[in-house]
Structure formats: structure tokens, C-alpha cells
Design a protein around this motif. Structure first.
Motif, PDB file in Angstrom:
ATOM      1  N   ASP A   1       0.891  -1.234   0.069  1.00  0.00           N
ATOM      2  CA  ASP A   1       0.067   0.180   0.013  1.00  0.00           C
ATOM      3  C   ASP A   1       0.817   1.172  -0.385  1.00  0.00           C
ATOM      4  OD1 ASP A   1      -2.267  -1.531  -0.188  1.00  0.00           O
ATOM      5  OD2 ASP A   1      -2.855  -1.265   1.755  1.00  0.00           O
ATOM      6  N   VAL A   2       2.700   1.468   0.820  1.00  0.00           N
ATOM      7  CA  VAL A   2       2.360   1.930   1.066  1.00  0.00           C
ATOM      8  C   VAL A   2       3.545   2.531  -0.532  1.00  0.00           C
ATOM      9  CG1 VAL A   2       4.754   2.960   1.699  1.00  0.00           C
ATOM     10  CG2 VAL A   2       3.606   2.052   3.069  1.00  0.00           C
ATOM     11  N   GLY A   3       3.598   1.071  -1.173  1.00  0.00           N
ATOM     12  CA  GLY A   3       4.123   1.602  -2.583  1.00  0.00           C
ATOM     13  C   GLY A   3       3.496   2.523  -3.783  1.00  0.00           C
ATOM     14  N   VAL A   4       2.551   1.839  -3.779  1.00  0.00           N
ATOM     15  CA  VAL A   4       0.983   2.671  -4.796  1.00  0.00           C
ATOM     16  C   VAL A   4       1.116   4.040  -4.112  1.00  0.00           C
ATOM     17  CG1 VAL A   4      -1.355   2.549  -5.992  1.00  0.00           C
ATOM     18  CG2 VAL A   4      -0.096   0.067  -4.869  1.00  0.00           C
TER      19      VAL A   4
ATOM     20  N   GLY B   1       2.018   7.426  -6.354  1.00  0.00           N
ATOM     21  CA  GLY B   1       0.583   8.054  -7.211  1.00  0.00           C
ATOM     22  C   GLY B   1       1.139   9.411  -7.251  1.00  0.00           C
ATOM     23  N   TYR B   2       1.699   9.486  -5.854  1.00  0.00           N
ATOM     24  CA  TYR B   2       2.362  10.903  -4.976  1.00  0.00           C
ATOM     25  C   TYR B   2       3.692  11.256  -6.267  1.00  0.00           C
ATOM     26  CZ  TYR B   2       3.872  15.017  -2.070  1.00  0.00           C
ATOM     27  OH  TYR B   2       3.774  16.141  -1.361  1.00  0.00           O
ATOM     28  N   LEU B   3       4.322  10.474  -6.451  1.00  0.00           N
ATOM     29  CA  LEU B   3       5.684  11.142  -7.285  1.00  0.00           C
ATOM     30  C   LEU B   3       4.923  11.744  -8.592  1.00  0.00           C
ATOM     31  CD1 LEU B   3       8.345   9.347  -5.452  1.00  0.00           C
ATOM     32  CD2 LEU B   3       8.025  11.208  -5.245  1.00  0.00           C
TER      33      LEU B   3
ATOM     34  N   LYS C   1      -5.341  -1.785 -10.302  1.00  0.00           N
ATOM     35  CA  LYS C   1      -6.677  -1.846  -9.821  1.00  0.00           C
ATOM     36  C   LYS C   1      -7.268  -0.370  -9.903  1.00  0.00           C
ATOM     37  CE  LYS C   1      -8.275  -6.010  -8.393  1.00  0.00           C
ATOM     38  NZ  LYS C   1      -8.933  -6.936  -9.381  1.00  0.00           N
ATOM     39  N   CYS C   2      -5.854   0.795  -9.296  1.00  0.00           N
ATOM     40  CA  CYS C   2      -6.176   2.212  -9.010  1.00  0.00           C
ATOM     41  C   CYS C   2      -6.427   2.602 -10.052  1.00  0.00           C
ATOM     42  CB  CYS C   2      -5.158   1.906  -8.118  1.00  0.00           C
ATOM     43  SG  CYS C   2      -3.447   2.476  -8.901  1.00  0.00           S
TER      44      CYS C   2
ATOM     45  N   LEU D   1      -3.359  10.443   8.287  1.00  0.00           N
ATOM     46  CA  LEU D   1      -2.330   9.158   7.625  1.00  0.00           C
ATOM     47  C   LEU D   1      -3.601   8.577   7.330  1.00  0.00           C
ATOM     48  CD1 LEU D   1       0.568  10.201   6.991  1.00  0.00           C
ATOM     49  CD2 LEU D   1       1.351   8.007   8.608  1.00  0.00           C
ATOM     50  N   SER D   2      -4.385   7.531   8.212  1.00  0.00           N
ATOM     51  CA  SER D   2      -5.129   6.473   8.217  1.00  0.00           C
ATOM     52  C   SER D   2      -5.986   6.904   7.229  1.00  0.00           C
ATOM     53  CB  SER D   2      -6.077   6.116  10.181  1.00  0.00           C
ATOM     54  OG  SER D   2      -6.302   7.835   9.920  1.00  0.00           O
ATOM     55  N   GLU D   3      -6.551   7.680   6.676  1.00  0.00           N
ATOM     56  CA  GLU D   3      -7.728   8.162   5.353  1.00  0.00           C
ATOM     57  C   GLU D   3      -6.969   7.630   4.251  1.00  0.00           C
ATOM     58  OE1 GLU D   3     -10.658  11.388   7.208  1.00  0.00           O
ATOM     59  OE2 GLU D   3      -8.507  11.856   7.246  1.00  0.00           O
ATOM     60  N   LEU D   4      -5.407   7.583   4.453  1.00  0.00           N
ATOM     61  CA  LEU D   4      -4.377   7.560   2.835  1.00  0.00           C
ATOM     62  C   LEU D   4      -4.884   6.675   2.316  1.00  0.00           C
ATOM     63  CD1 LEU D   4      -1.356   9.164   3.404  1.00  0.00           C
ATOM     64  CD2 LEU D   4      -2.817  10.177   2.291  1.00  0.00           C
ATOM     65  N   PRO D   5      -4.896   5.083   2.764  1.00  0.00           N
ATOM     66  CA  PRO D   5      -4.748   3.636   2.657  1.00  0.00           C
ATOM     67  C   PRO D   5      -7.157   4.087   1.781  1.00  0.00           C
ATOM     68  CG  PRO D   5      -4.398   3.774   4.180  1.00  0.00           C
ATOM     69  CD  PRO D   5      -4.814   4.997   4.384  1.00  0.00           C
ATOM     70  N   THR D   6      -7.451   5.223   1.900  1.00  0.00           N
ATOM     71  CA  THR D   6      -9.227   4.478   2.307  1.00  0.00           C
ATOM     72  C   THR D   6      -9.213   5.199   0.341  1.00  0.00           C
ATOM     73  OG1 THR D   6      -9.548   6.807   2.669  1.00  0.00           O
ATOM     74  CG2 THR D   6      -9.576   5.034   3.824  1.00  0.00           C
ATOM     75  N   THR D   7      -7.957   5.611  -0.074  1.00  0.00           N
ATOM     76  CA  THR D   7      -7.830   5.947  -1.276  1.00  0.00           C
ATOM     77  C   THR D   7      -7.501   4.863  -2.406  1.00  0.00           C
ATOM     78  OG1 THR D   7      -5.444   7.031  -1.175  1.00  0.00           O
ATOM     79  CG2 THR D   7      -7.279   8.482  -0.957  1.00  0.00           C
ATOM     80  N   LEU D   8      -6.832   4.102  -1.869  1.00  0.00           N
ATOM     81  CA  LEU D   8      -7.040   2.968  -3.335  1.00  0.00           C
ATOM     82  C   LEU D   8      -7.898   2.045  -3.077  1.00  0.00           C
ATOM     83  CD1 LEU D   8      -3.687   2.003  -1.509  1.00  0.00           C
ATOM     84  CD2 LEU D   8      -3.797   3.168  -3.650  1.00  0.00           C
ATOM     85  N   PRO D   9      -8.060   1.206  -4.227  1.00  0.00           N
ATOM     86  CA  PRO D   9      -9.372  -0.009  -4.177  1.00  0.00           C
ATOM     87  C   PRO D   9      -8.855  -1.192  -2.984  1.00  0.00           C
ATOM     88  CG  PRO D   9      -8.069   0.257  -5.893  1.00  0.00           C
ATOM     89  CD  PRO D   9      -7.024   0.896  -4.886  1.00  0.00           C
TER      90      PRO D   9
END
Length: 482
Positions: free
Chosen positions: A266-269, A273-275, A292-293, A371-379
Motif C-alpha cells: 500500500d505504501v508503494g502504490v 501515485g504521489y510522485l 486496479k487503481c 495518515l489513516s485515511e490515505l489507504p481509503t483512496t486505494l481499491p
């Protein structure tokens, strides 16, 4: 005394894993470490490369300085100067090697237990490839009949200074103002450097859990005590993030404000994406959310291990811009320069822990998210992983060979109740996709006698149950206690 490295591998039990040479400390004699270092220098000079010095550093394992002395002796006997970096993160040495167009040797066992250790080798272009490993394996080196290891030379501060300035220069020295960040220091070689970098970017830094006893932090299989401790620290310290690394500082461990550790893929995706990367190269065991993203022009899958990711990035960089790579352990690699608001982050084709940490912190601040909300942007795809220790590699290969041939057996042992086998991927180990959409992946570790299990599902609970129940059944079938 002339020795073929391939023969030494067989007699010593010290050989190449997924990244570098690994073995039991008691097997890594002065003569063996000297021979490997001499073979590496022979391999990098065989194609006409010219260099006057070699960068040398190590982690904080008790055995590392002694191994570094044996490596230093080989460097000196080859007629080369040593730039001694001391105890620094692996990517810091890789960065300096690239800057000075020189090879580097890093003594580290990364995340494996302290009774083991290893050596990583770098060309000026980055971590060595599998082809380089082959050249080292086939090298014949001369080991003096009697020799004394030399003392390590004076410390060079320049290596660490270059690395600590890299990310404040790119992200900005005020980019983390207002953030309260805790660092789980333990025995990570990156602990002081990480504190310095966060402070230079404006963050308030809290130091936690520092110890002189080596702790083998595995970012793919976080220890239960570290999961519990992170939650306790979150309740006690009111931080925005909790950061740590493995032993040599090339794999990140990132926790949110609640003390929940992120999965490395998840960190990698999120970092890619940020970069605003175009091409992402990642091993087959990484979460499928990267496809999937829909954020990237192309995703390239490889075998597990940074040398394979590097080869994939090299191939992609010949055709595309914005090439990055990451592994399920969270280590992030830059296969090409990345530009942002007129600033350039130069390529660093080796695993790095600091870049994904800082990218996620900056992303959360810029978006106004926890920070806990960042993974919610992923599938909604979640992974879990764990391992069976002391599982002989030969036994792992026999098991995988049997399951590969018998899909009914694979379904019953890996994921009963998940439907029939819908697909099998043999890129690295056995990765089985089931009719229900869940995935279970078995793979022998390249560093130790362990069998790893990766599971993927639509909920974290389901992924964890898949992983743990699969390992339990495997232990029963193999008559392993516990």
C-alpha cells in the motif's frame, strides 16, 4: 591460495539470497568475506570500469564491524582507497556511490536474526544484478595463506550528509511543519539520520524504543509485540505518524496516528501515485491495487527481490520517463529522475525507506488527511503475510511442486471454501488466484529456511484469516509444532 567462489558457496553455506550474500555469522569467516569482496571488485573492473575508491559501511549488528574489516582488507589489497561511511543506511551508501561513480560494499543482514549477517554489493549504477551475481559466483580469487584484517579507516561524514540533504532539498525544508512524528528507533542504523531529516523538514520528532540490542524488524511480518507496542505508543504520545525501518534502513515501517502499521505494498502504490510516476515495477507478491487503481500507464511484474525490480526498471527506463519500483516490504526505488515543481529527485535504483515515509507524510498534509485515511483512496484489496520459520527450503520446493500439479490439493490446503483454482502464477513460488477472487501465494525465502505466505482479499480480516489458516494447515501437514 586460489579459490572459486562457487566452491566456497557450497562448502560454507553462505550464498546469494534475494538481495546480497547471506549466512550464519559463524560461517562468515574473515577469509570468506575477503574472498567475496575480492570477487566483487574483480567483477566490476572486468568490463573496464575505472574507479579509485570503494565506499564501505555497515549496520548496527554486533558482528558487522568485524566483517567490514575483512572487506576493507580485500579493498586495500586490490590497491584501492576506502571511503568509510561507518554505520549508515544502505541507500545512503548507494547514493554516494552513484555520485562519486564508485562501487560500494555494505555489511548488513537487513531484517534477518542477529545470528546471521550479509554483504550487499553496489556498482556505481546501483545494486548489482543477477548477472553480476553470476560473475561473482564464477570468479577465482587469491586468498593470502596468512593475513591479518586491517583496522577500519577514519570515518567520512560526507556520505551521510549527502543523504540527509536529499529529501529536504526536494520536498522543502518547511514541508512537515505542524506534524508530530514519532520514530521507533530500536536498533535501526537509520534512527539518527531519520530524526535529523524529519527535524530539518520542520516536524516535531519524538524518539521511542531505542536499544543497543539488535532487533530483527521484518516489515513484511511485523512481530506481535511491535503491533501491540505501536498501539500503546499512539495512546500515550498523540502523534500524527509512527516511523521505523528494518536493520539497514532500506525498508520502511509506517504507522498511522492510531499506531496501525501500513502494508508495504500500500505504501508503494501511494508513494508512486504521489510522485506521479508513469511506470511502476513491482514483484508478483505485491497487492493488485496497483493495477486496479488505474493511476499508472503501465505496471510491470517481476520475481521477488530488488535485483529483479532493478532489471525491470532498467528495461522500462529505456522507453519511458517517470519509472519507479517498490516491493511488498515497502522499500521504494527510483529508476529514473522524478521532477516536481521545478525540483528534481535523482534516480536511486536501490531500496530506500525515507522516500516513501516522507512522501506519505507530505501527501497527508497537502490533502488535509489523517495518515489513516490515505489507504481509503486505494481499491479495496488487502494483503496479509507471515512465515513459518525453520522450514527447509528443499521441503518448500517439494510442496510447491506437488500443489502446482494438483489443483484440488492446492484448493484444500491453501484456501478451502474459496472456490476452484482460477489461475496459477509461477513467476516466483506458487501464487494461486481462486474463483472467489482471493489470492494465496507460497514462496520459500531467499535469505533463510522459511516458507512465506502472502494472502490477498477484499477485507483485511479475510486476508489475515486466509494467511494464518493456510500456515496452520501447512504446519500440520509438515508435522511442525505450533
Amino acid at each position: 591460495m586460489n579459490k572459486l567462489i562457487g566452491d566456497l558457496m557450497e562448502t560454507s553455506g553462505v550464498g546469494f539470497g534475494t538481495s546480497g550474500v547471506r549466512g550464519l555469522v559463524e560461517q562468515m569467516s574473515d577469509e570468506l568475506c575477503y574472498a567475496y569482496s575480492a570477487a566483487f571488485l574483480q567483477a566490476v573492473s572486468s568490463n573496464g570500469e575505472k574507479f579509485g575508491h570503494v565506499v564501505l559501511g555497515h549496520d548496527l549488528r554486533p558482528s558487522s564491524p568485524a566483517i567490514a574489516r575483512a572487506c576493507a582488507t580485500a579493498i586495500t589489497d586490490a590497491g584501492l582507497e576506502i571511503v568509510y561511511a561507518g554505520a549508515l543506511p544502505t541507500p545512503a551508501l548507494g547514493l554516494y556511490a552513484a555520485k562519486t561513480n564508485s562501487p560500494a560494499i555494505v555489511v548488513t543482514g537487513s531484517h534477518i536474526p542477529f545470528d546471521r549477517n550479509g554483504i550487499k554489493f553496489y556498482r556505481a549504477e546501483g545494486e548489482i544484478t543477477k548477472a553480476d551475481e553470476g560473475a561473482i559466483r564464477n570468479a577465482v580469487v587469491t586468498i593470502p595463506n596468512q593475513f591479518e584484517v586491517i583496522e577500519l579507516p577514519p570515518l567520512s561524514r560526507e556520505v551521510g550528509d549527502d543523504y540527509t540533504s536529499r529529501y529536504p532539498d526536494y520536498f522543502g525544508d518547511q514541508s512537515l511543519v505542524g506534524m508530530r512524528v514519532a520514530v521507533y528507533e530500536h536498533s535501526s542504523v537509520a534512527r539518527d539520520l531519520l530524526h535529523t531529516t524529519l527535524d530539518s523538514m520542520g516536524a516535531e520528532v519524538i524518539s521511542l524504543g531505542r536499544t543497543d540490542q539488535f532487533i530483527p524488524i521484518d516489515t513484511e511480518a511485523v512481530r506481535p509485540e511491535d503491533i501491540e507496542q505501536a498501539h500503546l505508543w499512539a495512546q500515550e504520545n498523540n502523534f500524527d505518524a509512527l516511523l521505523s525501518t528494518d536493520g539497514d534502513g532500506d525498508r520502511p515501517l509506517i504507522g498511522d496516528e492510531k499506531g496501525k502499521w501500513f502494508r508495504g505494498d500500500d505504501v508503494g502504490v501511494l508513494c508512486a501515485g504521489y510522485l506521479q510516476a508513469n511506470i511502476v515495477v513491482t514483484p508478483v507478491n505485491s497487492n493488485t491495487s496497483v493495477e486496479k487503481c488505474g493511476w499508472f500507464e503501465k505496471v510491470v511484474r517481476t520475481r521477488i527481490g530488488s535485483p529483479y525490480v532493478i532489471e525491470g526498471m532498467d528495461t522500462s527506463a529505456a522507453e519511458y520517463k517517470g519509472v519507479v519500483g517498490y516491493e511488498a516490504n515497502g522499500g521504494f526505488l527510483l529508476g529514473s529522475d522524478i521532477e516536481r515543481e521545478g525540483r528534481t529527485l535523482t534516480a536511486l535504483p536501490t531500496r530506500d525507506a525515507l522516500l516513501p515515509m516522507l512522501a506519505l507524510l507530505c501527501m497527508a498534509k497537502e490533502k488535509g488527511l489523517l495518515l489513516s485515511e490515505l489507504p481509503t483512496t486505494l481499491p479495496s484489496r488487502f494483503t496479509a503475510s507471515d512465515r513459518i520459520e525453520n522450514f527447509p527450503t528443499e521441503q518448500s520446493h517439494r510442496l510447491i511442486g506437488s500443489l502446482q500439479k494438483n489443483h484440488d490439493q492446492a484448493a484444500a490446503l491453501l484456501a478451502p471454501g474459496s472456490g476452484t483454482v482460477a489461475g496459477v502464477d509461477l513467476t516466483d513460488g506458487l501464487r494461486v488466484t481462486f474463483e472467489s477472487g482471493v489470492i494465496v501465494h507460497l514462496r520459500p525465502s531467499g535469505n533463510a529456511p522459511e516458507l512465506r505466505c502472502y494472502a490477498e482479499a477484499d477485507t483485511p480480516e479475510r486476508a489475515n484469516v486466509l494467511c494464518q489458516s493456510c500456515l496452520s494447515r501447512l504446519k500440520v501437514s509438515a508435522n511442525i509444532p505450533g
